[in-house]
Design a protein around this motif. Structure first.
Motif, PDB file in Angstrom:
ATOM      1  N   ASP A 260       0.861  -1.194   0.000  1.00  0.00           N
ATOM      2  CA  ASP A 260       0.000   0.000   0.000  1.00  0.00           C
ATOM      3  C   ASP A 260       0.896   1.241   0.000  1.00  0.00           C
ATOM      4  O   ASP A 260       1.345   1.685   1.051  1.00  0.00           O
ATOM      5  CB  ASP A 260      -0.897  -0.042   1.245  1.00  0.00           C
ATOM      6  CG  ASP A 260      -1.792   1.184   1.364  1.00  0.00           C
ATOM      7  OD1 ASP A 260      -1.836   2.004   0.433  1.00  0.00           O
ATOM      8  OD2 ASP A 260      -2.462   1.307   2.405  1.00  0.00           O
ATOM      9  N   HIS A 343      -2.140   2.536   9.222  1.00  0.00           N
ATOM     10  CA  HIS A 343      -2.903   1.361   9.653  1.00  0.00           C
ATOM     11  C   HIS A 343      -2.012   0.145   9.526  1.00  0.00           C
ATOM     12  O   HIS A 343      -0.977   0.186   8.850  1.00  0.00           O
ATOM     13  CB  HIS A 343      -4.143   1.207   8.767  1.00  0.00           C
ATOM     14  CG  HIS A 343      -3.830   1.272   7.288  1.00  0.00           C
ATOM     15  ND1 HIS A 343      -3.430   0.170   6.558  1.00  0.00           N
ATOM     16  CD2 HIS A 343      -3.805   2.318   6.418  1.00  0.00           C
ATOM     17  CE1 HIS A 343      -3.212   0.544   5.301  1.00  0.00           C
ATOM     18  NE2 HIS A 343      -3.417   1.845   5.187  1.00  0.00           N
ATOM     19  N   THR A 390       1.483   1.255   7.802  1.00  0.00           N
ATOM     20  CA  THR A 390       1.717   2.285   6.789  1.00  0.00           C
ATOM     21  C   THR A 390       1.984   3.619   7.473  1.00  0.00           C
ATOM     22  O   THR A 390       1.505   3.868   8.579  1.00  0.00           O
ATOM     23  CB  THR A 390       0.505   2.461   5.845  1.00  0.00           C
ATOM     24  OG1 THR A 390      -0.583   3.040   6.582  1.00  0.00           O
ATOM     25  CG2 THR A 390       0.063   1.141   5.239  1.00  0.00           C
ATOM     26  N   GLU A 392       1.518   7.449   6.227  1.00  0.00           N
ATOM     27  CA  GLU A 392       0.953   8.132   5.066  1.00  0.00           C
ATOM     28  C   GLU A 392       0.353   9.502   5.380  1.00  0.00           C
ATOM     29  O   GLU A 392      -0.856   9.698   5.264  1.00  0.00           O
ATOM     30  CB  GLU A 392      -0.103   7.245   4.391  1.00  0.00           C
ATOM     31  CG  GLU A 392      -1.142   6.638   5.324  1.00  0.00           C
ATOM     32  CD  GLU A 392      -2.148   5.770   4.571  1.00  0.00           C
ATOM     33  OE1 GLU A 392      -2.680   6.245   3.555  1.00  0.00           O
ATOM     34  OE2 GLU A 392      -2.405   4.636   4.982  1.00  0.00           O
ATOM     35  N   GLU A 432       3.253   7.705   1.054  1.00  0.00           N
ATOM     36  CA  GLU A 432       3.008   6.545   1.924  1.00  0.00           C
ATOM     37  C   GLU A 432       4.021   5.435   1.666  1.00  0.00           C
ATOM     38  O   GLU A 432       4.311   5.102   0.514  1.00  0.00           O
ATOM     39  CB  GLU A 432       1.598   6.010   1.637  1.00  0.00           C
ATOM     40  CG  GLU A 432       1.246   4.725   2.368  1.00  0.00           C
ATOM     41  CD  GLU A 432      -0.192   4.273   2.118  1.00  0.00           C
ATOM     42  OE1 GLU A 432      -0.779   4.683   1.083  1.00  0.00           O
ATOM     43  OE2 GLU A 432      -0.724   3.517   2.938  1.00  0.00           O
TER      44      GLU A 432
HETATM   45 MN    MN Z   1      -2.839   3.126   3.354  1.00  0.00          MN
END
Ligand code: MN
Ligand code: GLY
Length: 466
Positions: A260, A343, A390, A392, A432
């Protein structure tokens, strides 16, 4: 699948935490797109994948905690299935591959559960998120349909969250694979973008790379010149010089682990001067936040540190004013940064979100804030080695939010609304990366994907000249 011992050990560890009863883990079913025989891309349930690893619809996993047994139940393929879909492994061979001690057909599920219930033992299941699973649980467990969701076992939720939060070495390797594919997707998009193209052409390139790597995208591709719309899934805009493309997309590997990453780049070879200013603030916040990651630190504190860095930068540009610490404590920064810093990441892009965000990201010590902005932080609790998460941060100019706050004079001591008005059409920037918490601190996963202004501009310049 991983080696069978991985699944055997995971189930053994679960049996150590759950004290009594039977754990019921249904696989997902195929879902018809416009008729039953034309299904959506099949995605297995992540909890079933974690404990059994079998990537086939319509199976059921049972773990009998008292007996120390695990069951795989399903239907062997019919001759008709073989004619249309080819040879499929039998239930017994799938049970063998995952190291299950017992196997059977789906008709036995109700029987096995009824037996456990008649012995006064609890049937533990996780919160269902698909209608077909709700119906199946209703039928198997004799729970009224309206009570199926609330009947999920909190003991099992807590046990699964504890186990899935700390990633094993095989999982870290797989997430890193996902991150590397994700980086290739971003580089390809950065190299392919040209003024006059449509966003959808770039979204197709990103998705094609994920599929060609034997996986899929881990979540719907966000690829937009309107980066201030946080989860913008519309891809119909044309790219114009002077705009920025915000790409937030990631691969899911063959074994279903997610990457991600977000990058923001200029459509032309260079960022404009205001774009550079905001980019540098966001990048500074991201780098500073990553530096703070180590076991024992509440992620909420790192979120607030990033928010403080963003607010300081915005103050230097004349967009915010007053005491920065007070502004962040009051939540004024959320006009520009209305989401959380990050997250957990794993088999799900928002890992385990289906089990309940508060179980995953919060605990008795760190509770979710009710303040706009920080309330969206999905992970607030103290970090542990083995977490993958992550980082971000972003800065956005969201006209509707600005208009609302301005009318309300919300945080007027901290926000210079007349200056903000000049930036209304800026859109947004987010950066991110995916980070592993290690015993010593942290490690950013994957081969480094450029994010410094000079690096991004060099890639764009070369692409535009080729
Ligand atoms: Mn994310
Ligand atoms: N990648 C989208 C999100 O983190 O919400």
């Amino acid at each position: 699948m991983f080696e069978k011992n991985v699944y055997v050990s995971r189930r053994e560890a679960l049996m150590e935490i759950v004290s009594d009863g039977v754990v019921l883990l249904p696989a997902n079913e195929e879902v018809g797109m416009n008729y039953a025989g034309n299904p959506y891309h099949f995605r297995q349930d992540s909890n079933f994948l974690y404990y059994f690893g079998i990537d086939r619809p319509g199976m059921v996993g049972l773990i009998d905690v008292n007996a120390g047994e695990s069951w795989i139940l399903g239907q062997d393929p019919s001759l008709e299935d073989v004619v249309w879909m080819g040879e499929q492994p039998s239930v017994v061979s799938l049970a063998e591959a995952t190291g299950a001690t017992h196997w059977g057909c789906l008709d036995q599920v109700k029987e096995l559960l009824a037996k456990a219930q008649s012995q006064g033992r609890k049937v533990h299941y996780l919160p269902p998120y698909r209608a077909a699973t709700m119906l199946a649980l209703h039928q198997w467990c004799n729970v009224p349909l309206s009570r199926v969701v609330e009947g999920a076992s909190e003991e099992l939720i807590r046990a699964v969250v504890a186990q899935r939060s700390c990633k094993g070495p095989e999982e870290i390797r797989e997430i890193e694979r996902a991150v590397d594919i994700t980086a290739a997707m971003h580089l390809a998009v950065m190299r392919a973008a040209r003024p006059g193209m449509k966003e959808v052409q770039l979204a197709g390139i990103a998705r094609g790379i994920a599929i060609a790597a034997e996986g899929e995208v881990a979540y719907p591709v966000i690829l937009t010149v309107q980066g201030h719309i946080l989860h913008n899934h519309y891809h119909g805009n044309e790219l114009r010089a002077g705009q920025m493309v915000l790409g937030d997309f990631g691969a899911e590997t063959k074994r279903h682990y997610a990457g991600d990453i977000t990058r923001t780049f200029p459509v032309s070879g260079q960022f404009t001067s205001p774009q550079r200013d905001i980019y540098q603030i966001v990048l500074g916040a991201q780098l500073q936040a990553i530096q703070q990651i180590k076991p024992g630190v509440p992620y909420r504190d790192i979120h607030l540190l990033a928010a403080t860095h963003l607010a300081e930068g915005l103050k230097a540009l004349g967009l915010m004013r007053g005491d920065v610490a007070e502004a962040v404590a009051a939540g004024a920064h959320a006009l520009f940064f209305p989401h959380g810093l990050g997250h957990m990441l794993g088999l799900d892009v928002h890992d385990m979100e289906g089990l309940g965000e508060n179980y995953v990201g919060y605990d008795d010590e760190v509770q979710r804030s009710e303040q706009f902005g920080t309330a969206y932080l999905r992970l607030g609790k103290r970090l542990k080695a083995g977490y993958v998460l992550t980082v971000e941060p972003g800065i956005y100019f969201i006209p509707a939010l600005i208009a609302q706050w301005r009318v309300e004079k919300r945080h007027a001591d901290f926000i210079n609304y007349s200056e903000v008005a000049k930036w209304q059409s800026f859109t947004g920037i987010r950066i991110e990366d995916n980070v592993l918490v290690t015993e010593e601190g942290h490690r950013v996963l994957g081969e480094p994907l450029p994010k410094q202004i000079e690096e991004i501009e060099a890639i764009r310049k070369e692409a535009l000249e080729s």
